[in-house]
Design a protein around this motif. Structure first.
Motif, PDB file in Angstrom:
ATOM      1  N   SER A 199      38.049  52.421  28.773  1.00 55.19           N
ATOM      2  CA  SER A 199      39.322  52.759  27.896  1.00 55.19           C
ATOM      3  C   SER A 199      39.748  51.289  27.415  1.00 55.19           C
ATOM      4  CB  SER A 199      40.593  53.219  28.665  1.00 55.19           C
ATOM      5  OG  SER A 199      40.165  54.521  28.934  1.00 55.19           O
ATOM      6  N   VAL A 200      39.968  50.292  28.386  1.00 58.95           N
ATOM      7  CA  VAL A 200      40.436  48.867  27.983  1.00 58.95           C
ATOM      8  C   VAL A 200      39.396  48.251  26.943  1.00 58.95           C
ATOM      9  CG1 VAL A 200      40.758  46.786  28.763  1.00 58.95           C
ATOM     10  CG2 VAL A 200      42.081  48.430  29.828  1.00 58.95           C
ATOM     11  N   GLY A 210      37.924  47.736  19.428  1.00 60.55           N
ATOM     12  CA  GLY A 210      38.621  48.556  18.036  1.00 60.55           C
ATOM     13  C   GLY A 210      39.560  47.825  17.646  1.00 60.55           C
ATOM     14  N   THR A 211      40.486  47.145  18.394  1.00 61.16           N
ATOM     15  CA  THR A 211      41.558  46.336  17.824  1.00 61.16           C
ATOM     16  C   THR A 211      40.788  44.650  16.989  1.00 61.16           C
ATOM     17  OG1 THR A 211      43.127  46.881  19.552  1.00 61.16           O
ATOM     18  CG2 THR A 211      43.426  44.771  18.377  1.00 61.16           C
ATOM     19  N   LEU A 212      39.662  44.525  17.575  1.00 62.09           N
ATOM     20  CA  LEU A 212      39.323  43.341  17.185  1.00 62.09           C
ATOM     21  C   LEU A 212      38.436  43.540  16.043  1.00 62.09           C
ATOM     22  CD1 LEU A 212      37.696  41.422  20.299  1.00 62.09           C
ATOM     23  CD2 LEU A 212      39.575  40.956  18.958  1.00 62.09           C
ATOM     24  N   LEU A 264      36.600  54.600  42.404  1.00 64.59           N
ATOM     25  CA  LEU A 264      35.637  53.984  41.188  1.00 64.59           C
ATOM     26  C   LEU A 264      35.404  54.406  40.129  1.00 64.59           C
ATOM     27  CD1 LEU A 264      33.420  51.744  41.383  1.00 64.59           C
ATOM     28  CD2 LEU A 264      31.865  53.282  42.101  1.00 64.59           C
ATOM     29  N   MET A 265      35.578  55.888  40.004  1.00 68.03           N
ATOM     30  CA  MET A 265      35.328  56.592  38.693  1.00 68.03           C
ATOM     31  C   MET A 265      36.437  56.306  37.827  1.00 68.03           C
ATOM     32  SD  MET A 265      33.263  60.211  39.644  1.00 68.03           S
ATOM     33  CE  MET A 265      34.523  60.947  38.842  1.00 68.03           C
ATOM     34  N   THR A 266      37.735  56.222  38.588  1.00 66.58           N
ATOM     35  CA  THR A 266      39.153  56.050  37.850  1.00 66.58           C
ATOM     36  C   THR A 266      39.017  54.537  37.321  1.00 66.58           C
ATOM     37  OG1 THR A 266      40.298  57.628  39.434  1.00 66.58           O
ATOM     38  CG2 THR A 266      41.506  56.026  38.044  1.00 66.58           C
ATOM     39  N   PHE A 267      38.492  53.550  37.982  1.00 67.63           N
ATOM     40  CA  PHE A 267      38.320  52.082  37.666  1.00 67.63           C
ATOM     41  C   PHE A 267      37.582  52.234  36.482  1.00 67.63           C
ATOM     42  CE2 PHE A 267      36.587  48.005  38.046  1.00 67.63           C
ATOM     43  CZ  PHE A 267      37.688  47.226  38.013  1.00 67.63           C
TER      44      PHE A 267
END
Length: 111
Positions: free
Chosen positions: A89-90, A96-98, A80-83
């Motif tokens: 991050s995504v 940031g891209t937008l 769950l923490m990794t998810f």
């Protein structure tokens, strides 16, 4: 081993047929709902965008819970923490891209 409950060698549960069927039905309902919102043009563009986005987030939760079997149990804590870290991050990369694209467009259109 029972057909209604699959267990690995480590003793982790991988769900039952009932949970897979429930997840499948919920996923189909959410997909049909999103399709219906777009096809019927019941809302204006921005409301449709928000509704379809909300349905997409709910569908992600359905897939994570019913198909990936992630929950808040102590055995699933690292998964769950990794998810959550991956999702954050995504989100940072997409936001940031937008921002960069919007900022570039605003500065180039002002000339």
């Amino acid at each position: 081993m029972s057909h209604s409950h699959n267990v690995t060698h480590e003793g982790e549960s991988h769900g039952s047929y009932g949970s897979y069927i429930t997840g499948f039905i919920l996923a189909v309902i959410l997909t049909v709902a999103a399709f219906a919102v777009v096809v019927t043009k019941a809302f204006d563009f921005w409301t449709t965008l928000v509704v379809v986005s909300a349905l997409a987030v709910v569908q992600i939760v359905v897939h994570v819970v019913f198909f990936l079997h992630m929950n808040t149990s102590s055995k699933q804590r690292w998964n769950l923490m990794t998810f959550i870290l991956t999702v954050l991050s995504v989100l940072i990369i997409v936001a940031g891209t937008l921002f960069v694209m919007w900022n570039t467009q605003m500065h180039m259109m002002s000339r």
